[in-house]
Design a protein around this motif. Structure first.
Motif, short mmCIF file in Angstrom:
data_model
loop_
_atom_site.label_atom_id
_atom_site.label_comp_id
_atom_site.label_asym_id
_atom_site.label_seq_id
_atom_site.Cartn_x
_atom_site.Cartn_y
_atom_site.Cartn_z
N LEU A 151 38.02 -6.45 30.40
CA LEU A 151 36.86 -7.01 31.09
C LEU A 151 37.16 -7.23 32.57
O LEU A 151 36.26 -7.16 33.41
N SER A 152 38.43 -7.46 32.90
CA SER A 152 38.82 -7.70 34.30
C SER A 152 38.66 -6.45 35.16
O SER A 152 38.81 -6.52 36.38
N LEU A 153 38.33 -5.29 34.56
CA LEU A 153 38.08 -4.09 35.35
C LEU A 153 36.95 -4.32 36.35
O LEU A 153 36.97 -3.80 37.46
N VAL A 154 35.95 -5.11 35.96
CA VAL A 154 34.81 -5.41 36.82
C VAL A 154 35.02 -6.79 37.42
O VAL A 154 35.05 -7.79 36.70
N THR A 155 35.17 -6.82 38.71
CA THR A 155 35.41 -8.09 39.42
C THR A 155 34.11 -8.51 40.13
O THR A 155 33.49 -7.71 40.81
N THR A 156 33.76 -9.76 39.94
CA THR A 156 32.63 -10.32 40.67
C THR A 156 33.18 -11.31 41.69
O THR A 156 33.76 -12.33 41.32
N ASP A 157 33.04 -10.96 42.94
CA ASP A 157 33.55 -11.81 44.01
C ASP A 157 32.71 -13.09 44.11
O ASP A 157 31.50 -13.07 43.86
N ALA A 158 33.33 -14.18 44.48
CA ALA A 158 32.64 -15.47 44.62
C ALA A 158 31.48 -15.41 45.61
O ALA A 158 30.54 -16.21 45.53
N THR A 159 31.53 -14.43 46.53
CA THR A 159 30.44 -14.32 47.51
C THR A 159 29.11 -13.94 46.86
O THR A 159 28.06 -14.11 47.48
N LEU A 160 29.13 -13.46 45.61
CA LEU A 160 27.88 -13.19 44.92
C LEU A 160 27.07 -14.47 44.77
O LEU A 160 25.86 -14.47 44.90
N TYR A 161 27.76 -15.57 44.52
CA TYR A 161 27.09 -16.86 44.29
C TYR A 161 26.94 -17.68 45.57
O TYR A 161 25.98 -18.42 45.72
N PRO A 163 27.18 -16.52 49.41
CA PRO A 163 27.46 -15.45 50.37
C PRO A 163 28.22 -15.95 51.60
O PRO A 163 28.04 -17.09 52.04
N GLU A 164 29.07 -15.07 52.11
CA GLU A 164 29.76 -15.35 53.37
C GLU A 164 28.72 -15.36 54.48
O GLU A 164 27.76 -14.61 54.46
#
Length: 167
Positions: A151-161, A163-164
């Protein structure tokens, strides 16, 4: 300058269960512009949603079952032209393998979903003309030959929640 090309991102679930000694896969029958079609529980990723969150939501909406993903089966790029409208769409699909519990009888199936069904591989292969896309069978066949990624193949960066903010 031409408009930037943006494929539609979708998520799908490959769910296998042995029923009466035979391996079966959970599909949905859905009403589409092209008529009743068979599909893996699947749908579009929504804004602010990770792919894993999206597949959990889509499986619940389309089957009334809670999905527990165990792996990423694959990432697929495909193109579809709707005969009814001529619309030309490219899809990027992330397919997850996993399991479901029993349907929650208090939940209704998503609009357009007629029913869920458990089908054998032979039944699936015999009904290709009813598949929503070629990926319905491709993802299941990949699963059956053992394609499994963490499952770790797909990474969701914290910026999704959150944004920078670029300055």
């Amino acid at each position: 300058m031409s408009e930037r090309w943006k494929p539609s991102v979708t998520v799908a679930a490959i769910i296998e269960r042995v029923i009466d000694g035979e391996s079966r896969f959970l599909l949905v029958e859905e009403d589409t512009a092209e008529g009743l079609k068979l599909n893996n529980p699947a749908g579009h990723l929504e804004p602010g949603e990770s792919p894993e969150e999206g597949v959990l939501r889509e499986v619940l909406e389309e089957t009334a079952c809670h999905f527990t993903p165990s792996c990423v089966v694959g990432v697929y790029l495909s193109r579809f032209q709707r005969p009814a409208t001529g619309e030309d769409v490219t899809y990027l699909r992330i397919a997850y393998g996993g399991s479901v519990g029993e349907p929650d009888p208090t939940l209704a199936l998503d609009e357009g979903i007629v029913r869920t069904l458990w089908v054998t591989l032979d039944e699936l292969r015999a009904s290709r003309e009813r598949h929503r896309s070629g990926l319905v069978l491709t993802c299941i066949e990949d699963y059956l030959v053992g394609k499994r990624h963490p499952l770790s193949l797909v990474t969701t960066d914290a910026t999704l929640y959150t944004p920078e903010i670029k300055r």
